[in-house]
Design an enzyme around this catalytic site. Structure first.
Site, short mmCIF file in Angstrom:
data_model
loop_
_atom_site.label_atom_id
_atom_site.label_comp_id
_atom_site.label_asym_id
_atom_site.label_seq_id
_atom_site.Cartn_x
_atom_site.Cartn_y
_atom_site.Cartn_z
N ASP A 102 0.87 -1.17 0.00
CA ASP A 102 0.00 0.00 0.00
C ASP A 102 0.91 1.23 0.00
O ASP A 102 1.61 1.50 0.99
CB ASP A 102 -0.88 -0.02 1.25
CG ASP A 102 -1.79 1.19 1.37
OD1 ASP A 102 -1.64 2.13 0.56
OD2 ASP A 102 -2.65 1.19 2.27
N SER A 180 -3.01 14.26 -14.16
CA SER A 180 -4.20 14.21 -15.01
C SER A 180 -4.45 15.59 -15.62
O SER A 180 -4.06 16.61 -15.04
CB SER A 180 -5.42 13.79 -14.17
OG SER A 180 -6.62 14.03 -14.86
N TYR A 193 -9.51 14.38 -6.17
CA TYR A 193 -8.64 13.84 -7.22
C TYR A 193 -7.86 14.96 -7.89
O TYR A 193 -6.64 14.88 -8.06
CB TYR A 193 -9.47 13.06 -8.22
CG TYR A 193 -8.69 12.45 -9.36
CD1 TYR A 193 -7.94 11.29 -9.15
CD2 TYR A 193 -8.72 13.01 -10.62
CE1 TYR A 193 -7.23 10.71 -10.20
CE2 TYR A 193 -8.01 12.44 -11.67
CZ TYR A 193 -7.27 11.29 -11.45
OH TYR A 193 -6.56 10.72 -12.49
N ALA A 195 -7.25 17.98 -6.76
CA ALA A 195 -6.33 18.60 -5.81
C ALA A 195 -5.06 17.77 -5.65
O ALA A 195 -3.95 18.30 -5.62
CB ALA A 195 -7.02 18.77 -4.45
N LYS A 197 -3.78 15.55 -7.82
CA LYS A 197 -2.98 15.53 -9.04
C LYS A 197 -2.28 16.87 -9.27
O LYS A 197 -1.16 16.91 -9.79
CB LYS A 197 -3.87 15.19 -10.24
CG LYS A 197 -4.39 13.76 -10.23
CD LYS A 197 -3.28 12.74 -10.19
CE LYS A 197 -3.77 11.32 -10.38
NZ LYS A 197 -2.68 10.33 -10.18
#
Length: 309
Positions: A102, A180, A193, A195, A197
């Site tokens: 993880d 992204s 997501y 924030a 990236k």
């Protein structure tokens, strides 16, 4: 790429384009891998970790690195899926190892790097690809779900890099953060997501300043809409796994196409690569016509709700 969406307890078993810049020579004393001369290619003799490589873009990036000469350590949290990918690549004659880890757990990342050095003797390339995405508006999201998505995108890049940095300094290696196009201007229903990236893009810039002169490459690839494995899921507002929002097929690149762009980015040691014409358009509009860009997004929210929800 696909990751289990509920965090388990940490576990690990282990005009003409310019000519590309040559990969730098490693520091003196770093021995080559046992597979240095086994398979020719631009990455021959190099060793890579690709996080989140049990499936999706990460798997295809690992496959292509292997095909171009690298030895690759695969990573994921789903032991069965990870072993299937490792076995498939090994049966194709590639030099691969794997480590269930993880990447939001720092001790697990240390084990991932240890596995790599024990298997292949060094580390030259780190691709931080593992992350969780979402499909939920900010006002509806449970705080712990927002944190889970943000952690996977930020600490899922920071912790593997922190653990790997001593080896990368020795090899004058390469780090590529997978971001992204949604980080370039934000996207409704993707607050955590986007924030996360955007954070890794700024992290790369900071590291280029702090570690200038070390020979380590820090780059970011902003990925656009990509074909996904059928089982790919993202998080809803309550943390439940749901399919991703609708994406017109004509806007999507294949995983293999995206992987090829990532490898070209690494080979040329670029600072930033934005994938797809849509991504380039977002950069242009966001830079020079930000109000127009916001108007377009608000319009699509009204007329193409299935694109976000």
């Amino acid at each position: 790429m696909t990751l289990p969406l509920r965090k388990p307890a940490p576990s690990w078993p282990c005009p003409k384009p310019p000519l590309p810049k040559p990969l730098p020579n490693p520091s003196p004393g770093l021995k080559p891998t046992a597979t240095s001369d086994a398979r020719p290619g631009p990455f021959a003799g190099r060793v890579a970790i690709v996080t989140g490589s049990e499936s999706g873009i990460g798997r295809e990036t690992a496959r292509l690195l292997c095909a171009q000469g690298a030895a690759v350590v695969l990573n994921g949290r789903n032991a069965e899926r990870l072993e299937h990918t490792r076995r498939t690549l090994a049966e194709a004659g590639f030099a691969v190892a794997s480590c269930v880890a993880d990447v939001t757990d720092y001790a697990a990342c240390e084990q991932l790097v240890k596995t790599t050095v024990e298997a292949f003797g060094r580390l030259d390339i780190l691709v931080t690809n593992a992350s969780i995405s979402q499909r939920a508006y900010f006002a509806d999201m449970q705080p712990e779900v927002f944190k889970q998505v943000l952690d996977s995108n930020v600490y899922g890049s920071v912790f593997p890099l922190k653990a790997a940095l001593p080896q990368l300094l020795k090899s004058r290696g390469s780090v590529t953060f997978i971001s992204s196009i949604s980080a370039l201007n934000g996207m409704p229903s993707g607050s955590a997501y986007c924030a996360g990236k955007a954070a890794v893009a700024n992290l790369a810039h900071t590291l280029r300043l702090e570690l200038a002169g070390t020979g380590v490459h820090f780059g970011v690839v902003h990925i656009g809409f990509t074909q996904n494995d059928p089982e790919k899921r993202v998080l809803a507002a309550d943390g439940q796994p749901v399919p991703i929002a609708h994406r017109p097929p004509r806007w999507q690149k294949s995983q293999a196409e995206v992987a090829a762009i990532i490898l070209e980015h690494i080979r040329r040691r670029r600072q930033r690569t934005v994938i797809s014409a849509l991504g380039q358009l977002i950069v242009l509009v966001h830079t020079y016509f930000p109000r127009l860009g916001d108007w377009v997004v608000r319009t699509t929210m009204r007329r193409m709700r299935h694109f976000y929800e």
